[in-house]
Design a protein around this motif. Structure first.
Motif, PDB file in Angstrom:
ATOM      1  N   UNK A   8       0.830  -1.219   0.000  1.00 55.89           N
ATOM      2  CA  UNK A   8       0.000   0.000   0.000  1.00 55.89           C
ATOM      3  C   UNK A   8       0.846   1.242   0.000  1.00 55.89           C
ATOM      4  N   UNK A   9       0.201   2.350   0.350  1.00 56.18           N
ATOM      5  CA  UNK A   9       0.828   3.665   0.161  1.00 56.18           C
ATOM      6  C   UNK A   9       1.624   4.109   1.361  1.00 56.18           C
ATOM      7  N   UNK A  10       1.959   5.407   1.374  1.00 52.65           N
ATOM      8  CA  UNK A  10       2.800   5.969   2.425  1.00 52.65           C
ATOM      9  C   UNK A  10       2.096   5.910   3.781  1.00 52.65           C
ATOM     10  N   UNK A  11       2.875   5.908   4.857  1.00 58.61           N
ATOM     11  CA  UNK A  11       2.288   5.828   6.195  1.00 58.61           C
ATOM     12  C   UNK A  11       1.526   7.115   6.549  1.00 58.61           C
ATOM     13  N   UNK A  12       0.756   7.042   7.589  1.00 64.15           N
ATOM     14  CA  UNK A  12      -0.037   8.163   8.110  1.00 64.15           C
ATOM     15  C   UNK A  12       0.848   9.402   8.265  1.00 64.15           C
ATOM     16  N   UNK A  13       0.440  10.506   7.691  1.00 60.61           N
ATOM     17  CA  UNK A  13       1.193  11.745   7.909  1.00 60.61           C
ATOM     18  C   UNK A  13       2.290  11.966   6.892  1.00 60.61           C
ATOM     19  N   UNK A  14       2.536  10.976   6.029  1.00 57.95           N
ATOM     20  CA  UNK A  14       3.585  11.151   5.021  1.00 57.95           C
ATOM     21  C   UNK A  14       2.950  11.586   3.704  1.00 57.95           C
ATOM     22  N   UNK A  15       3.733  12.288   2.893  1.00 56.80           N
ATOM     23  CA  UNK A  15       3.250  12.719   1.568  1.00 56.80           C
ATOM     24  C   UNK A  15       3.281  11.529   0.615  1.00 56.80           C
ATOM     25  N   UNK A  17       5.160  10.972  -1.736  1.00 59.38           N
ATOM     26  CA  UNK A  17       6.551  10.508  -1.987  1.00 59.38           C
ATOM     27  C   UNK A  17       7.213  10.040  -0.694  1.00 59.38           C
ATOM     28  N   UNK A  18       6.393   9.772   0.317  1.00 54.40           N
ATOM     29  CA  UNK A  18       6.834   9.208   1.600  1.00 54.40           C
ATOM     30  C   UNK A  18       7.629  10.193   2.435  1.00 54.40           C
ATOM     31  N   UNK A  19       7.699  11.459   2.028  1.00 53.12           N
ATOM     32  CA  UNK A  19       8.425  12.425   2.871  1.00 53.12           C
ATOM     33  C   UNK A  19       7.515  12.898   4.006  1.00 53.12           C
ATOM     34  N   UNK A  20       8.175  13.272   5.102  1.00 49.87           N
ATOM     35  CA  UNK A  20       7.462  13.775   6.292  1.00 49.87           C
ATOM     36  C   UNK A  20       8.205  15.026   6.774  1.00 49.87           C
ATOM     37  N   UNK A  21       7.555  15.828   7.615  1.00 50.44           N
ATOM     38  CA  UNK A  21       8.311  16.932   8.222  1.00 50.44           C
ATOM     39  C   UNK A  21       9.402  16.340   9.126  1.00 50.44           C
ATOM     40  N   UNK A  22      10.605  16.894   9.146  1.00 54.53           N
ATOM     41  CA  UNK A  22      11.658  16.326   9.973  1.00 54.53           C
ATOM     42  C   UNK A  22      11.297  16.414  11.458  1.00 54.53           C
ATOM     43  N   UNK A 101      13.540   9.615  -5.720  1.00 54.05           N
ATOM     44  CA  UNK A 101      14.179  10.710  -4.972  1.00 54.05           C
ATOM     45  C   UNK A 101      15.622  10.914  -5.446  1.00 54.05           C
ATOM     46  N   UNK A 102      16.379   9.814  -5.541  1.00 57.18           N
ATOM     47  CA  UNK A 102      17.791   9.946  -5.953  1.00 57.18           C
ATOM     48  C   UNK A 102      17.885  10.531  -7.358  1.00 57.18           C
ATOM     49  N   UNK A 103      16.990  10.090  -8.240  1.00 55.45           N
ATOM     50  CA  UNK A 103      17.037  10.570  -9.636  1.00 55.45           C
ATOM     51  C   UNK A 103      16.791  12.073  -9.715  1.00 55.45           C
ATOM     52  N   UNK A 104      16.160  12.642  -8.667  1.00 57.41           N
ATOM     53  CA  UNK A 104      15.891  14.095  -8.632  1.00 57.41           C
ATOM     54  C   UNK A 104      16.751  14.810  -7.599  1.00 57.41           C
ATOM     55  N   UNK A 105      17.862  14.212  -7.209  1.00 59.88           N
ATOM     56  CA  UNK A 105      18.833  14.807  -6.265  1.00 59.88           C
ATOM     57  C   UNK A 105      18.188  15.138  -4.920  1.00 59.88           C
ATOM     58  N   UNK A 106      17.348  14.230  -4.487  1.00 57.92           N
ATOM     59  CA  UNK A 106      16.796  14.353  -3.124  1.00 57.92           C
ATOM     60  C   UNK A 106      17.254  13.114  -2.361  1.00 57.92           C
ATOM     61  N   UNK A 107      18.000  13.313  -1.239  1.00 56.93           N
ATOM     62  CA  UNK A 107      18.439  12.147  -0.475  1.00 56.93           C
ATOM     63  C   UNK A 107      17.454  11.910   0.667  1.00 56.93           C
ATOM     64  N   UNK A 108      16.778  10.746   0.689  1.00 54.42           N
ATOM     65  CA  UNK A 108      15.812  10.462   1.755  1.00 54.42           C
ATOM     66  C   UNK A 108      16.531  10.014   3.017  1.00 54.42           C
ATOM     67  N   UNK A 109      16.362  10.773   4.093  1.00 57.17           N
ATOM     68  CA  UNK A 109      17.049  10.460   5.350  1.00 57.17           C
ATOM     69  C   UNK A 109      16.029  10.206   6.446  1.00 57.17           C
ATOM     70  N   UNK A 110      16.258   9.102   7.175  1.00 54.86           N
ATOM     71  CA  UNK A 110      15.398   8.817   8.323  1.00 54.86           C
ATOM     72  C   UNK A 110      15.483   9.975   9.305  1.00 54.86           C
ATOM     73  N   UNK A 111      14.359  10.347   9.917  1.00 59.77           N
ATOM     74  CA  UNK A 111      14.407  11.492  10.864  1.00 59.77           C
ATOM     75  C   UNK A 111      14.552  11.028  12.305  1.00 59.77           C
ATOM     76  N   UNK A 112      14.560   9.703  12.533  1.00 63.17           N
ATOM     77  CA  UNK A 112      14.688   9.185  13.908  1.00 63.17           C
ATOM     78  C   UNK A 112      16.145   8.863  14.200  1.00 63.17           C
ATOM     79  N   UNK A 113      16.479   8.827  15.490  1.00 66.08           N
ATOM     80  CA  UNK A 113      17.865   8.425  15.843  1.00 66.08           C
ATOM     81  C   UNK A 113      17.803   7.206  16.776  1.00 66.08           C
ATOM     82  N   UNK A 114      18.840   6.375  16.654  1.00 68.93           N
ATOM     83  CA  UNK A 114      18.901   5.123  17.449  1.00 68.93           C
ATOM     84  C   UNK A 114      18.894   5.436  18.941  1.00 68.93           C
ATOM     85  N   UNK A 115      18.568   4.430  19.738  1.00 63.77           N
ATOM     86  CA  UNK A 115      18.558   4.603  21.200  1.00 63.77           C
ATOM     87  C   UNK A 115      19.996   4.545  21.720  1.00 63.77           C
TER      88      UNK A 115
END
Ligand code: HBI
Ligand code: FE
Length: 293
Positions: A8-15, A17-22, A101-115
């Protein structure tokens, strides 16, 4: 790690293209402190081990040890250098989304950090792996072109059913690549440069093979997602990596790959350029789990 397992599609709150506010203002002091700890650990091991392009990128982007960067501010600096921006995503995204994203020079980065108790290892790319590991190399014009070419190549590989082969190219270059220099081997792969232990292991341990980069050889070689690599491939220059990728006609290459078997991960082939014929002692001893015990 192919992220194909999406339904299915992007998660709740994501656009779409699967991007979210950081959500930079929502990071806690503890999360910033984790970034600082991880940064300081890498600052100890990378001089003399990471390649010049990486260290220059770290400096050019002011990626220092004060806390998790704000992607908008980071992207404004990066865009001025090579036209790339960093966009926030919740984690792994479907392959076709990733490649677009890569083809359009956008690097998708996870916004969470490990524990704090996951400092040494986690499977899903977090903001430290993605931003500290991948983004500095995007300041290098040649590597920036390579990453966009990879994105375009990924879209094509999917249409030809050859994603498994192309994902290996990504893995053995973008994630775990080594660069040959007059001073010796240096790291450019994000998976290594964001790991304190593998930054040392990949260059100094007698266990892994270290073999000269060859496109078809890499695309026939499986990789580990759960532990240090058992083989690292060495490119003579970032220019070579870009040149090979953009000058190769992948259609006949994919045809040859369709009829070629995988090369066992510890094998050394007759026409390999061998930098190190490894002992594989680390993997034979049970790898991460054995040494963690
Ligand atoms: N998604 N966010 C993110 N980061 C990745 O590195 C990533 C991904 N999806 C797919 C993927 N990598 C790989 O499977 C592709 O290189 C094939
Ligand atoms: Fe990565």
């Amino acid at each position: 790690m192919s992220a194909g397992g999406f339904s299915g599609g992007p998660p709740e709150g994501a656009a779409a293209d699967w991007t979210i506010p950081q959500g930079w203002s929502a990071y806690t002091a503890q999360e910033h402190a984790t970034w600082v700890t991880l940064y300081e650990r890498q600052a100890e091991v990378l001089p003399g081990r990471a390649c010049e392009a990486f260290l220059k990128g770290l400096h050019a982007l002011d990626l220092h040890g004060e806390g998790i960067p704000d992607f908008e501010q980071l992207s404004d600096k990066l865009e001025r250098l090579t036209g790339w921006r960093v966009v926030a995503v919740p984690g792994l995204v479907p392959d076709e989304v990733f490649f677009d994203h890569l083809a359009h020079r956008r690097f998708p980065a996870g916004n969470f950090i490990r524990r704090a108790d996951q400092l040494d290892y986690l499977q899903e790319p977090d903001v430290f792996h993605d931003v500290f590991g991948h983004v500095p190399m995007l300041t290098d014009p040649v590597f920036a072109d390579y990453m966009q070419a990879y994105g375009k190549g990924g879209q094509r590989a999917m249409s030809m059913g050859r994603l498994r082969n192309l994902a290996r190219l990504y893995w053995y270059t973008v994630e775990f690549g080594l660069l040959g220099t007059p001073e010796g081997l240096r790291i450019y792969g994000a998976g290594i440069v964001s790991s304190r232990t593998e930054s040392v292991f990949c260059l100094e341990d007698p266990s892994p093979n270290r073999i000269g980069f060859d496109l078809e050889r890499v695309m026939r070689t499986p990789y580990r997602i759960d532990d240090f690599q058992q083989v690292y491939f060495v490119v003579p220059s970032l220019d070579h990596l870009l040149e090979v990728t953009v000058s190769t006609d992948f259609a006949p290459l994919y045809d040859r790959l369709a009829g070629a078997s995988d090369i066992p991960i510890t094998a050394v082939q007759p026409d390999d350029r061998v930098f190190t014929r490894g002992t594989q002692a680390y993997a034979k001893a049970g790898g991460r789990l054995a040494t963690a015990a």
